[in-house]
Design a protein around this motif. Structure first.
Motif, PDB file in Angstrom:
ATOM      1  N   LEU A   2      34.419  40.772  43.426  1.00 13.03           N
ATOM      2  CA  LEU A   2      35.380  40.057  44.242  1.00 13.03           C
ATOM      3  C   LEU A   2      36.709  39.874  43.517  1.00 13.03           C
ATOM      4  O   LEU A   2      37.675  39.424  44.109  1.00 13.03           O
ATOM      5  CB  LEU A   2      34.817  38.694  44.634  1.00 13.03           C
ATOM      6  N   GLN A   3      36.749  40.249  42.260  1.00 19.16           N
ATOM      7  CA  GLN A   3      37.992  40.116  41.507  1.00 19.16           C
ATOM      8  C   GLN A   3      39.037  41.110  42.000  1.00 19.16           C
ATOM      9  O   GLN A   3      40.240  40.855  41.903  1.00 19.16           O
ATOM     10  CB  GLN A   3      37.728  40.354  40.015  1.00 19.16           C
ATOM     11  N   ASP A   4      38.605  42.229  42.544  1.00 19.64           N
ATOM     12  CA  ASP A   4      39.523  43.262  43.011  1.00 19.64           C
ATOM     13  C   ASP A   4      40.003  43.021  44.443  1.00 19.64           C
ATOM     14  O   ASP A   4      40.856  43.752  44.935  1.00 19.64           O
ATOM     15  CB  ASP A   4      38.862  44.636  42.944  1.00 19.64           C
ATOM     16  N   VAL A   5      39.443  42.019  45.128  1.00 14.34           N
ATOM     17  CA  VAL A   5      39.788  41.737  46.522  1.00 14.34           C
ATOM     18  C   VAL A   5      40.716  40.532  46.555  1.00 14.34           C
ATOM     19  O   VAL A   5      40.446  39.505  45.952  1.00 14.34           O
ATOM     20  CB  VAL A   5      38.510  41.456  47.345  1.00 14.34           C
ATOM     21  N   SER A   6      41.804  40.655  47.307  1.00 16.08           N
ATOM     22  CA  SER A   6      42.768  39.554  47.367  1.00 16.08           C
ATOM     23  C   SER A   6      42.202  38.389  48.169  1.00 16.08           C
ATOM     24  O   SER A   6      41.272  38.540  48.971  1.00 16.08           O
ATOM     25  CB  SER A   6      44.082  40.036  47.970  1.00 16.08           C
ATOM     26  N   ILE A   7      42.803  37.206  48.003  1.00 18.93           N
ATOM     27  CA  ILE A   7      42.354  36.014  48.706  1.00 18.93           C
ATOM     28  C   ILE A   7      42.569  36.169  50.219  1.00 18.93           C
ATOM     29  O   ILE A   7      41.787  35.678  51.020  1.00 18.93           O
ATOM     30  CB  ILE A   7      43.074  34.759  48.166  1.00 18.93           C
ATOM     31  N   VAL A   8      43.622  36.892  50.615  1.00 19.08           N
ATOM     32  CA  VAL A   8      43.888  37.108  52.038  1.00 19.08           C
ATOM     33  C   VAL A   8      42.772  37.941  52.661  1.00 19.08           C
ATOM     34  O   VAL A   8      42.311  37.658  53.778  1.00 19.08           O
ATOM     35  CB  VAL A   8      45.264  37.792  52.223  1.00 19.08           C
ATOM     36  N   GLN A   9      42.298  38.957  51.957  1.00 17.01           N
ATOM     37  CA  GLN A   9      41.206  39.774  52.469  1.00 17.01           C
ATOM     38  C   GLN A   9      39.925  38.967  52.550  1.00 17.01           C
ATOM     39  O   GLN A   9      39.149  39.103  53.512  1.00 17.01           O
ATOM     40  CB  GLN A   9      41.016  41.000  51.585  1.00 17.01           C
ATOM     41  N   GLN A  10      39.673  38.108  51.588  1.00 16.68           N
ATOM     42  CA  GLN A  10      38.473  37.266  51.614  1.00 16.68           C
ATOM     43  C   GLN A  10      38.527  36.291  52.784  1.00 16.68           C
ATOM     44  O   GLN A  10      37.520  36.076  53.477  1.00 16.68           O
ATOM     45  CB  GLN A  10      38.329  36.512  50.293  1.00 16.68           C
ATOM     46  N   ILE A  11      39.720  35.718  53.025  1.00 13.69           N
ATOM     47  CA  ILE A  11      39.863  34.801  54.155  1.00 13.69           C
ATOM     48  C   ILE A  11      39.675  35.565  55.474  1.00 13.69           C
ATOM     49  O   ILE A  11      39.047  35.066  56.415  1.00 13.69           O
ATOM     50  CB  ILE A  11      41.240  34.110  54.107  1.00 13.69           C
TER      51      ILE A  11
END
Length: 90
Positions: A2-11
């Protein structure tokens, strides 16, 4: 990972997951509400005919524009056409 995924993508993924769950819950509630009770279901499966959809009104007959009274000559001509077409397909 999950370090490679931005917070916007996670949201975005979380929002889609919540929307999917809400849609599924809503669909189940609608399907249960539309389901006839057990006694009505058994009657419909037995001797009685199935009832129409509740969302659509029952047809009361042909619309006025399509209801035409035929004269005796017209009825005789129509009967002759029916006999003629019946002989072709026999």
């Amino acid at each position: 990972m999950l370090q490679d995924v931005s917070i916007v993508q996670q949201i975005g993924v979380a929002a889609l997951a919540v929307a999917t769950v809400a849609w599924a819950v809503g669909l189940v509630r609608v399907m249960r509400r539309e389901r006839p009770d057990v006694e009505t279901w058994r009657q419909a499966q037995g001797l009685q005919s199935l009832q129409g959809l509740r969302a659509l009104p029952g047809q009361q007959g042909p619309p006025r524009a399509e209801a035409v009274e035929l004269t005796a000559d017209e009825r005789a001509a129509f009967a002759g056409l029916v006999r003629q077409f019946g002989k072709r397909h026999s």
